[in-house]
Design an enzyme around this catalytic site. Sequence first.
Site, PDB file in Angstrom:
ATOM      1  N   ASN A 166       0.833  -1.208   0.000  1.00 20.22           N
ATOM      2  CA  ASN A 166       0.000   0.000   0.000  1.00 20.22           C
ATOM      3  C   ASN A 166       0.864   1.253   0.000  1.00 20.22           C
ATOM      4  O   ASN A 166       0.587   2.231  -0.718  1.00 20.22           O
ATOM      5  CB  ASN A 166      -0.904   0.021   1.239  1.00 20.22           C
ATOM      6  CG  ASN A 166      -2.055  -0.960   1.159  1.00 20.22           C
ATOM      7  OD1 ASN A 166      -2.336  -1.526   0.106  1.00 20.22           O
ATOM      8  ND2 ASN A 166      -2.725  -1.165   2.274  1.00 20.22           N
ATOM      9  N   TYR A 170     -12.258  -9.549  -1.390  1.00 17.77           N
ATOM     10  CA  TYR A 170     -12.996  -8.304  -1.187  1.00 17.77           C
ATOM     11  C   TYR A 170     -14.460  -8.618  -0.887  1.00 17.77           C
ATOM     12  O   TYR A 170     -15.029  -9.537  -1.470  1.00 17.77           O
ATOM     13  CB  TYR A 170     -12.958  -7.440  -2.453  1.00 17.77           C
ATOM     14  CG  TYR A 170     -11.610  -6.887  -2.862  1.00 17.77           C
ATOM     15  CD1 TYR A 170     -10.427  -7.300  -2.259  1.00 17.77           C
ATOM     16  CD2 TYR A 170     -11.518  -5.950  -3.880  1.00 17.77           C
ATOM     17  CE1 TYR A 170      -9.204  -6.795  -2.659  1.00 17.77           C
ATOM     18  CE2 TYR A 170     -10.300  -5.435  -4.288  1.00 17.77           C
ATOM     19  CZ  TYR A 170      -9.137  -5.862  -3.672  1.00 17.77           C
ATOM     20  OH  TYR A 170      -7.928  -5.364  -4.064  1.00 17.77           O
ATOM     21  N   HIS A 214     -15.863   3.145 -14.432  1.00 11.65           N
ATOM     22  CA  HIS A 214     -15.616   2.391 -13.209  1.00 11.65           C
ATOM     23  C   HIS A 214     -16.824   1.549 -12.810  1.00 11.65           C
ATOM     24  O   HIS A 214     -16.732   0.746 -11.877  1.00 11.65           O
ATOM     25  CB  HIS A 214     -15.251   3.377 -12.088  1.00 11.65           C
ATOM     26  CG  HIS A 214     -14.804   2.740 -10.808  1.00 11.65           C
ATOM     27  ND1 HIS A 214     -15.581   2.758  -9.669  1.00 11.65           N
ATOM     28  CD2 HIS A 214     -13.671   2.073 -10.491  1.00 11.65           C
ATOM     29  CE1 HIS A 214     -14.942   2.134  -8.699  1.00 11.65           C
ATOM     30  NE2 HIS A 214     -13.783   1.709  -9.162  1.00 11.65           N
TER      31      HIS A 214
END
Length: 736
Positions: free
Chosen positions: A57, A500, A467
């Site tokens: 990250n 996720y 998106h």
Amino acid sequence: MPKSKKSGTSINLNDPQYYLNRELSWLEFNSRVLHEACDQRTPLLERLKFLAIFTSNLDEFFMVRVAGLKQQVEAKVTQLSPDGRTPQQQLDDIRFTLSPQVTKLHQHFEQVLRPLLANNHIHILDYIDLSDKQRNYLDNYFEEQIFPVLTPLAVDPSHPFPYISNLSLNLAVVVKNPETEEEFFARVKVPKVLPRFLPLPPELGIQHNGQPAHWTGVPLEQAIAHNLDSLFPGMNIQEYHPFRITRDADLALEEDEADDLLLAIEQELRKRRIGGTPVRLEIQSQTPEAVRSRLLQDLELTESDVYEVDGLLGLRDLMYFMALPLPEFKDPPRQSVVPSRLQWLREPSVSSEIPEVEEGKDFFSVIRERDLLVHHPYQSFTATVVRFITHAAHDPNVLAIKMTLYRTSGDSPIVNALIAAAENGKQVSVLVELKARFDEENNIYWARRLERVGVHVVYGLVGLKTHCKTIMVVRREKDRMRRYVHIGTGNYNQKTARLYTDLGLFTCNEEIGADITDLFNFLTGYSRQKSYREVLVAPVNMRDRFLALINREIDNAKNGFTGRIVAKMNSLVDPQIIATLYEASRAGVQIDLIIRGVCCLRPGLKDISENIRIISIVGRFLEHSRIFYFYNNGQEEIYIGSADWMRRNLDRRVEVIVPIQDQDIAKDLQEILGIMLADNRQAWELQGNGSYIQRHPGDRAPEAHSQKTLINMALRSTSIAANLIDNKKNSFYLDN
């Protein structure tokens, strides 16, 4: 500027004091990731995984966010962020905040996790601690496997400082000519084509009660460092020091000037492989000043760009150890379940393994019966989304498939299904978003493969990223055309779907189908649709619709009714949305927000946000779903979709949010929100100063772990469905 009144006072809700800094909020999020690595309740190898995630990250943060701020400073940009900081002030505050986090990261690994790993028979050794037999083995391994791929690069007047690639691990080496006593500087790159950690064979590993350890080995760079004589024969090795740099990796693309977007992005990707300007140098703290200064000078960096490390560099490579077959040191194994309504379906192709079921009962008939909500990873992505597209690809009644692809996996069964659909003569149109950051190359590959089989591929819109997560299947049924739609919160990627949390709605609602048809016309043609029947579409109507929904709660609260908002998302950054939420709080609307990552709203401020509570949940799965609930004076409305409350989502991306019309699904979503709000195991409460406090169960209170609760709920629903199947041998269709 919008102002808000309460108790006769007027307040400027755009005042910077009411906003948290986006970059510092992100660092707070990554700190919560680091906490999972430090939490003793986290299984041992999962703790290494969280260290790797924290480091990965951070790499991306420097490549994109820090690089962008440094560009602004170079360009002498003086514009303030919503919280009132200049670009340089943000860089200074990032370093001040991040330095202790980096220290904590490496101290925890070296002082806590390495000894703990050793106690559990996983030994990451230093080369100097090896026995003679172990050294002999690694020296031979070096000569056979490592030495041939190494390229030492001298640095002197005839050899300019070499290009150091992005995120590469390197050794700065000082050698001396024994005849002239002259010292030279050289660089050796630690090759990424070799494993970062080199295992010793079991017979040479550390023994425990006569049994070999689970794993014994050394870092690759140490094996190289202790064999430098092979790279510099005839020279004396004076010293060596590992270092690692991070470069700007954001694409600088002028879309409106690109005749061919695909070719333009390919050119930019080639530049990225080379890398932009350096933005960070990581070195070990004992690196001498002469070597440090040489690196800073040649890389054109300053002391503020240096991050000192005690121990190994590049801890993102610790993900290597998750491959060890040691389930006792990992989260309990979990298998995604098949939703009960999909457990027995007629497959589009004949298979002896599929039980015979009533004629016509297939995936499409399930959706016709009633909308279907799927929740990943608790429910199988393969058995739902992939199965839906596969059914469509082989169903003779399906005429067309349209889909958006933002990120997908390298061995995507979805893309393979789309190829099969095209080969079966169906009209297939796919919008592949080439500008999906760090997935551009993968998306170019899939776009070209789809084009080769006759799929109509669109590369996105100039100035906008697409998106949204949408699929539309057009099917001929009894002299009419019916549109089946999937709208989701996450990418069509079966690998990340295991990690996720995301939601998806399957529906054949005619108005939603008409909206998605208009959306695809907008994406693939010259349509400039300005209104939609049901769905919220950015950048067309989403911002206005969300503001209207919040303002309706404000009006209800001002009129003496209950005002209530619950929203779950990844990030809350948009100043207009935040100001409107402040107005809602001042009007008495009760607001609960579940925001995993960046949040720029300050909760709990007197007369501003006293009615706003914010939590972040960081756990085994990455919380990625977006849910928006509005009480609406008892006529509750709930939405899911792809957009966060950020400027980029509302103004610079094509996003889709869909209203949930099935009341049972709406209740299911409310239950999910309630479970998350009750979490006292992995929930963190945001304070008004931007810090977070982790919740803990009170005295005698049970632990409420939202992700575990949802796992158990999914398993129970499957168990109930299985019992019903046993009791209804002739039934193929089971309600949740």
